[in-house]
Design a protein around this motif. Structure first.
Motif, PDB file in Angstrom:
ATOM      1  N   VAL A 116       0.808  -1.213   0.000  1.00 15.96           N
ATOM      2  CA  VAL A 116       0.000   0.000   0.000  1.00 15.96           C
ATOM      3  C   VAL A 116       0.846   1.271   0.000  1.00 15.96           C
ATOM      4  N   GLY A 117       1.792   1.350   0.929  1.00 16.70           N
ATOM      5  CA  GLY A 117       2.591   2.562   1.072  1.00 16.70           C
ATOM      6  C   GLY A 117       3.373   2.537   2.366  1.00 16.70           C
ATOM      7  N   PHE A 118       3.247   3.591   3.180  1.00 12.48           N
ATOM      8  CA  PHE A 118       4.025   3.693   4.414  1.00 12.48           C
ATOM      9  C   PHE A 118       3.213   4.318   5.531  1.00 12.48           C
ATOM     10  N   LYS A 119       3.504   3.893   6.764  1.00 10.46           N
ATOM     11  CA  LYS A 119       3.086   4.595   7.958  1.00 10.46           C
ATOM     12  C   LYS A 119       4.307   5.340   8.472  1.00 10.46           C
ATOM     13  N   VAL A 120       4.141   6.615   8.810  1.00  6.24           N
ATOM     14  CA  VAL A 120       5.284   7.460   9.135  1.00  6.24           C
ATOM     15  C   VAL A 120       5.078   8.178  10.455  1.00  6.24           C
ATOM     16  N   SER A 121       6.211   8.597  11.050  1.00  5.46           N
ATOM     17  CA  SER A 121       6.152   9.359  12.302  1.00  5.46           C
ATOM     18  C   SER A 121       5.804  10.816  12.062  1.00  5.46           C
ATOM     19  N   ALA A 122       6.152  11.326  10.885  1.00  2.00           N
ATOM     20  CA  ALA A 122       5.853  12.700  10.470  1.00  2.00           C
ATOM     21  C   ALA A 122       6.070  12.759   8.957  1.00  2.00           C
ATOM     22  N   ASP A 123       5.648  13.847   8.354  1.00  2.00           N
ATOM     23  CA  ASP A 123       5.766  13.964   6.903  1.00  2.00           C
ATOM     24  C   ASP A 123       7.230  13.972   6.463  1.00  2.00           C
ATOM     25  N   PHE A 124       7.526  13.187   5.437  1.00  2.00           N
ATOM     26  CA  PHE A 124       8.843  13.176   4.809  1.00  2.00           C
ATOM     27  C   PHE A 124       8.922  14.297   3.775  1.00  2.00           C
TER      28      PHE A 124
END
Length: 264
Positions: A116-124
């Protein structure tokens, strides 16, 4: 060498320029290799959601794609998604994430959301991650079994990352430091080479009939695995040392000469 029947190709920096362009010469060379009956396998750090569209764009309507630096193997098919995950290997990212967060409190973290994609801690930074990107709490990232983890420190240098990895000793996971301050973590013992070896055996390809082309640190084991490992001309000294030969740079479409040699 004897006739190649399986060629493994990195994507970014090998088939595709860093601004996302695949030349007509690369497309033609891949078509010629496929017509000759060679198994063409893309082997990339990209997730399946990002790698398979590249494969299909290159005319690969069936076959294998090695994704997430070997942690995920996908088979191209005719479904709506365009692929099926045939194998995925995960690890517990918590210890590594917490260790890095203590050393680099401003770092960005991403855990692959399979297919699907990514889960992130904050926007890259814009354009660095593909697919659906969802910001979640750090604790959720640290507790989610992962095929691939990305650690990004926009203000740090690759050299600082190298020093950090050596200092904290990430022994339980495989890692590769990118051209920027970018660190990829994958399950221990997993690499593009390990996934390609399973495909080779499945397809009945002899070890001497394998070729691989790549340019990055995550390609080193793949280049050593292949009977003929070829580094791109712009690759680092470490990558070039792992190869049997060096071709032209991405600007020169260096991969084209290698592909043409397989059918010439």
């Amino acid at each position: 060498m004897s006739r190649c029947t399986m060629v493994a190709l990195d994507v970014d920096g090998t088939l595709m320029s860093y601004d996302g362009v695949i030349s007509a010469d690369v497309r033609d060379a891949i078509a010629a290799v496929r017509e000759a009956g060679v198994h063409v396998v893309l082997a990339t750090g990209r997730g399946a959601h990002s790698a398979v569209p590249v494969a299909r764009d290159l005319g690969l309507t069936e076959g294998w794609v090695v994704c997430s630096n070997g942690a995920v193997t996908a088979r191209i098919d005719g479904t709506d998604e365009g692929f099926a995950i045939t194998k995925s290997v995960t690890f517990d990212p918590g210890p590594a994430l917490r260790t890095i967060a203590m050393e680099l409190p401003d770092a960005l973290f991403a855990v692959e959301d399979l297919g699907v994609g990514f889960k992130v801690s904050a926007d890259f930074p814009a354009g660095e991650l593909s697919g659906r990107v969802q910001v979640v709490p750090f604790d959720e990232l640290a507790s989610t079994p992962a095929t691939r983890v990305v650690i990004r420190a926009p203000e740090a240098s690759p050299e600082e990352f190298h020093e950090l990895v050596e200092r904290v000793g990430l022994h339980e996971v495989e890692y590769a430091v990118g051209w920027s301050a970018w660190l990829d973590l994958t399950p221990g013992g997993v690499s593009k080479a390990s996934a390609l070896e399973e495909i080779r055996q499945h397809e009945g390809v002899e070890p001497f009939a394998t070729v691989a082309v790549g340019d990055g640190a995550n390609d080193v084991q793949m280049l050593r695995w292949a009977a003929r490992g070829v580094a791109m001309g712009h690759a680092s000294d470490v990558v070039r040392a792992a190869a049997d030969e060096v071709t032209g740079t991405i600007e020169d479409d260096g991969v084209v000469a290698v592909l043409r040699s397989l059918v010439g």
